[in-house]
Design a protein around this motif. Structure first.
Motif, PDB file in Angstrom:
ATOM      1  N   LYS A   1      45.505  27.759  45.113  1.00  0.00           N
ATOM      2  CA  LYS A   1      44.872  29.868  44.411  1.00  0.00           C
ATOM      3  C   LYS A   1      46.046  29.872  45.700  1.00  0.00           C
ATOM      4  CE  LYS A   1      41.037  28.937  42.022  1.00  0.00           C
ATOM      5  NZ  LYS A   1      39.527  29.308  41.486  1.00  0.00           N
ATOM      6  N   TYR A   2      45.235  29.581  47.045  1.00  0.00           N
ATOM      7  CA  TYR A   2      45.877  30.195  48.132  1.00  0.00           C
ATOM      8  C   TYR A   2      47.428  30.825  48.173  1.00  0.00           C
ATOM      9  CZ  TYR A   2      46.162  31.307  52.837  1.00  0.00           C
ATOM     10  OH  TYR A   2      47.128  32.027  54.447  1.00  0.00           O
ATOM     11  N   ILE A   3      47.935  29.650  48.250  1.00  0.00           N
ATOM     12  CA  ILE A   3      49.467  28.852  48.109  1.00  0.00           C
ATOM     13  C   ILE A   3      50.106  30.066  46.569  1.00  0.00           C
ATOM     14  CG2 ILE A   3      51.762  27.440  47.126  1.00  0.00           C
ATOM     15  CD1 ILE A   3      49.495  24.724  48.330  1.00  0.00           C
ATOM     16  N   GLY A   4      49.436  30.139  45.633  1.00  0.00           N
ATOM     17  CA  GLY A   4      50.127  31.269  44.569  1.00  0.00           C
ATOM     18  C   GLY A   4      49.863  32.497  44.774  1.00  0.00           C
ATOM     19  N   MET A   5      48.821  32.430  45.869  1.00  0.00           N
ATOM     20  CA  MET A   5      48.578  34.488  46.376  1.00  0.00           C
ATOM     21  C   MET A   5      49.915  35.258  46.990  1.00  0.00           C
ATOM     22  SD  MET A   5      45.130  34.734  45.095  1.00  0.00           S
ATOM     23  CE  MET A   5      44.615  36.073  47.021  1.00  0.00           C
TER      24      MET A   5
ATOM     25  N   PHE B   1      46.126  39.632  48.042  1.00  0.00           N
ATOM     26  CA  PHE B   1      45.897  39.462  49.117  1.00  0.00           C
ATOM     27  C   PHE B   1      44.779  41.367  49.022  1.00  0.00           C
ATOM     28  CE2 PHE B   1      47.351  35.413  50.048  1.00  0.00           C
ATOM     29  CZ  PHE B   1      45.644  35.008  50.596  1.00  0.00           C
ATOM     30  N   LYS B   2      46.473  42.142  49.385  1.00  0.00           N
ATOM     31  CA  LYS B   2      45.667  44.298  49.978  1.00  0.00           C
ATOM     32  C   LYS B   2      44.888  44.508  48.916  1.00  0.00           C
ATOM     33  CE  LYS B   2      47.882  48.049  50.446  1.00  0.00           C
ATOM     34  NZ  LYS B   2      49.649  48.850  50.495  1.00  0.00           N
ATOM     35  N   LEU B   3      44.593  44.171  46.728  1.00  0.00           N
ATOM     36  CA  LEU B   3      44.261  44.534  46.320  1.00  0.00           C
ATOM     37  C   LEU B   3      42.756  43.471  46.920  1.00  0.00           C
ATOM     38  CD1 LEU B   3      45.279  44.379  43.341  1.00  0.00           C
ATOM     39  CD2 LEU B   3      45.365  46.124  45.104  1.00  0.00           C
ATOM     40  N   LEU B   4      42.919  42.346  47.221  1.00  0.00           N
ATOM     41  CA  LEU B   4      41.655  41.349  47.203  1.00  0.00           C
ATOM     42  C   LEU B   4      40.467  42.146  48.949  1.00  0.00           C
ATOM     43  CD1 LEU B   4      40.313  39.639  45.628  1.00  0.00           C
ATOM     44  CD2 LEU B   4      41.413  37.341  48.080  1.00  0.00           C
ATOM     45  N   ASN B   5      41.253  42.596  49.285  1.00  0.00           N
ATOM     46  CA  ASN B   5      40.960  42.977  51.212  1.00  0.00           C
ATOM     47  C   ASN B   5      40.137  44.275  50.526  1.00  0.00           C
ATOM     48  OD1 ASN B   5      40.933  42.122  53.847  1.00  0.00           O
ATOM     49  ND2 ASN B   5      42.954  41.423  52.923  1.00  0.00           N
TER      50      ASN B   5
ATOM     51  N   SER C   1      47.961  42.018  39.682  1.00  0.00           N
ATOM     52  CA  SER C   1      47.514  41.221  40.571  1.00  0.00           C
ATOM     53  C   SER C   1      46.827  41.028  40.558  1.00  0.00           C
ATOM     54  CB  SER C   1      47.427  42.172  42.210  1.00  0.00           C
ATOM     55  OG  SER C   1      48.723  41.985  42.975  1.00  0.00           O
ATOM     56  N   ILE C   2      45.685  42.310  39.505  1.00  0.00           N
ATOM     57  CA  ILE C   2      44.688  42.252  38.924  1.00  0.00           C
ATOM     58  C   ILE C   2      44.325  40.408  38.052  1.00  0.00           C
ATOM     59  CG2 ILE C   2      43.866  43.296  37.916  1.00  0.00           C
ATOM     60  CD1 ILE C   2      42.440  44.366  40.432  1.00  0.00           C
ATOM     61  N   GLN C   3      45.555  41.016  37.410  1.00  0.00           N
ATOM     62  CA  GLN C   3      45.166  39.719  36.401  1.00  0.00           C
ATOM     63  C   GLN C   3      45.096  38.314  37.105  1.00  0.00           C
ATOM     64  OE1 GLN C   3      44.576  39.944  33.236  1.00  0.00           O
ATOM     65  NE2 GLN C   3      44.532  38.186  32.599  1.00  0.00           N
ATOM     66  N   LYS C   4      45.682  38.492  37.386  1.00  0.00           N
ATOM     67  CA  LYS C   4      45.880  36.877  39.207  1.00  0.00           C
ATOM     68  C   LYS C   4      44.719  36.809  39.482  1.00  0.00           C
ATOM     69  CE  LYS C   4      49.523  35.737  41.542  1.00  0.00           C
ATOM     70  NZ  LYS C   4      50.758  35.642  42.370  1.00  0.00           N
TER      71      LYS C   4
ATOM     72  N   LEU D   1      41.946  37.566  38.693  1.00  0.00           N
ATOM     73  CA  LEU D   1      40.827  37.257  37.491  1.00  0.00           C
ATOM     74  C   LEU D   1      41.163  36.280  36.830  1.00  0.00           C
ATOM     75  CD1 LEU D   1      40.744  40.732  35.110  1.00  0.00           C
ATOM     76  CD2 LEU D   1      39.041  39.703  36.343  1.00  0.00           C
ATOM     77  N   ASP D   2      42.172  35.481  36.606  1.00  0.00           N
ATOM     78  CA  ASP D   2      42.846  34.193  36.120  1.00  0.00           C
ATOM     79  C   ASP D   2      41.861  33.462  37.286  1.00  0.00           C
ATOM     80  OD1 ASP D   2      43.415  35.376  33.865  1.00  0.00           O
ATOM     81  OD2 ASP D   2      45.821  34.858  34.885  1.00  0.00           O
ATOM     82  N   TYR D   3      42.808  33.397  38.162  1.00  0.00           N
ATOM     83  CA  TYR D   3      41.637  32.303  39.579  1.00  0.00           C
ATOM     84  C   TYR D   3      40.601  32.859  40.004  1.00  0.00           C
ATOM     85  CZ  TYR D   3      46.894  31.530  40.983  1.00  0.00           C
ATOM     86  OH  TYR D   3      48.106  31.305  41.645  1.00  0.00           O
ATOM     87  N   HIS D   4      39.347  33.529  39.384  1.00  0.00           N
ATOM     88  CA  HIS D   4      38.320  33.291  39.557  1.00  0.00           C
ATOM     89  C   HIS D   4      37.676  33.967  40.680  1.00  0.00           C
ATOM     90  CE1 HIS D   4      37.802  31.552  35.430  1.00  0.00           C
ATOM     91  NE2 HIS D   4      38.610  30.406  35.913  1.00  0.00           N
ATOM     92  N   LEU D   5      38.745  35.031  41.709  1.00  0.00           N
ATOM     93  CA  LEU D   5      38.486  35.723  42.822  1.00  0.00           C
ATOM     94  C   LEU D   5      37.594  37.364  42.884  1.00  0.00           C
ATOM     95  CD1 LEU D   5      41.406  34.711  44.492  1.00  0.00           C
ATOM     96  CD2 LEU D   5      40.011  33.203  44.646  1.00  0.00           C
ATOM     97  N   ILE D   6      38.128  37.530  41.927  1.00  0.00           N
ATOM     98  CA  ILE D   6      37.093  39.157  40.931  1.00  0.00           C
ATOM     99  C   ILE D   6      36.528  38.478  39.289  1.00  0.00           C
ATOM    100  CG2 ILE D   6      38.049  40.605  42.551  1.00  0.00           C
ATOM    101  CD1 ILE D   6      40.155  41.277  39.730  1.00  0.00           C
ATOM    102  N   THR D   7      35.316  39.763  39.566  1.00  0.00           N
ATOM    103  CA  THR D   7      35.168  39.941  37.980  1.00  0.00           C
ATOM    104  C   THR D   7      35.487  40.805  37.636  1.00  0.00           C
ATOM    105  OG1 THR D   7      33.556  39.409  36.928  1.00  0.00           O
ATOM    106  CG2 THR D   7      32.979  39.596  38.721  1.00  0.00           C
ATOM    107  N   SER D   8      34.981  41.404  36.046  1.00  0.00           N
ATOM    108  CA  SER D   8      35.070  42.438  35.822  1.00  0.00           C
ATOM    109  C   SER D   8      34.667  43.367  34.781  1.00  0.00           C
ATOM    110  CB  SER D   8      36.891  42.542  34.345  1.00  0.00           C
ATOM    111  OG  SER D   8      36.674  41.947  33.580  1.00  0.00           O
TER     112      SER D   8
END
Length: 300
Positions: A8-12, A17-21, A52-55, A57-64
């Motif tokens: 997942k890290y490699i795919g970011m 990262f800006k949105l995650l932060n 980015s939001i979709q990614k 979500l797909d990576y399970h880094l956020i929930t909606s």
């Protein structure tokens, strides 16, 4: 197929990262961060935000959440990702390895430091067990409730600080290296948990007990705390030619001023003595063990 944290890290990318932060930061004021605020503060094109939001979500880094508005919230995996990025950006780690253990309240990964030395990263997962269990094991004030994310950050820092004090005072614990968010990096002890040892002889029991007495003695007499959850599961016996006993998992440490500390302390040692006797046949006298740990405070 489940994607690893490393994959997942490699795919970011930078936008991800800006949105995650941004979501992490805005979660201080919102349970679920409204999409309109993400659009406002990220200053990214709508197409980039959507991608980015979709990614994430797909990576399970956020929930909606879709009602009453579209909003997003960081998951533990998302928090892990931000901590990993911090360690890479600060040149603390050179490589992120695989997960080696997943417990009730943490996940453990191998990592290589920039020095080339192997270490572990422990990601706290408060809330994986029940709230009742967490409240029973953690010496915190739960009257002011905070989120599981914030609680995990607090617990990680708490463990890092106590490990640092223990290690500086000569206790047999992993050397703490760095802490960020819900994680801490520490020395990797080349060994095996006590409960996994198939055989125990008197010589090994004596070595393990001596190291346990030293470490718990430092905790009790110099720092005024007890482990709080001592068991064969958090004692590691090193693979050296001359084995040593290390005590791990310190986030639930308890002050000796706590009214329940003496009862917990005794029960921990009674179970350890019972386990060692059952495994090796060596009789361990609990009162002598307690006196040796307490030393001059109130033991002898």
């Amino acid at each position: 197929m489940r994607i690893s944290l490393k994959e997942k890290y490699i795919g970011m990318d930078i936008d991800d990262f800006k949105l995650l932060n941004l979501i992490e930061r805005l979660m201080r004021s919102y349970g679920f961060v409204p999409l309109e605020l993400i659009e406002k503060f990220s200053k990214l094109p709508s197409s980039s935000i959507k991608r980015s939001i979709q990614k994430l979500l797909d990576y399970h880094l956020i929930t909606s959440e879709t009602s009453p508005f579209y909003g997003y919230q960081l998951t533990f995996d998302g928090l892990d990702m931000l901590a990993v990025r911090f360690y890479f950006n600060k040149n603390i780690i050179l490589e992120l390895g695989h997960k080696i253990n997943s417990g009730k309240e943490s996940d453990i990964y191998i990592a290589q430091l920039v020095s080339g030395k192997e270490s572990i990263i422990k990601f706290h997962r408060e809330g994986r067990t029940s709230f009742k269990a967490i409240k029973r094991k953690r010496e915190f004030d739960f009257k002011k409730w905070i989120s599981w994310i914030d609680l995990s950050k607090k617990v990680a820092l708490r463990e890092f600080k106590i490990l640092n004090e223990l290690w500086k005072n000569g206790a047999n614990v992993p050397e703490p290296i760095y802490s960020n968010r819900n994680s801490l990096i520490m020395e990797k002890i080349d060994g095996i948990e006590l409960y996994k040892l198939k055989e125990l002889n008197k010589e090994m029991v004596d070595i393990i007990l001596n190291d346990i007495i030293t470490t718990l003695g430092i905790a009790y007499t110099k720092l005024g705390v007890i482990h709080g959850d001592l068991s064969p599961y958090n004692i590691i016996v090193s693979n050296n030619e001359k084995p040593r006993g290390f005590i791990i998992d310190w986030p639930q440490f308890i002050s000796i001023k706590n009214k329940n500390s003496e009862n917990i302390f005794r029960k921990e040692l009674e179970y350890l003595a019972f386990y060692l006797h059952k495994k090796s046949g060596v009789e361990v006298k609990v009162e002598e063990l307690i006196n040796a740990i307490k030393g001059g405070i109130d033991g002898r």
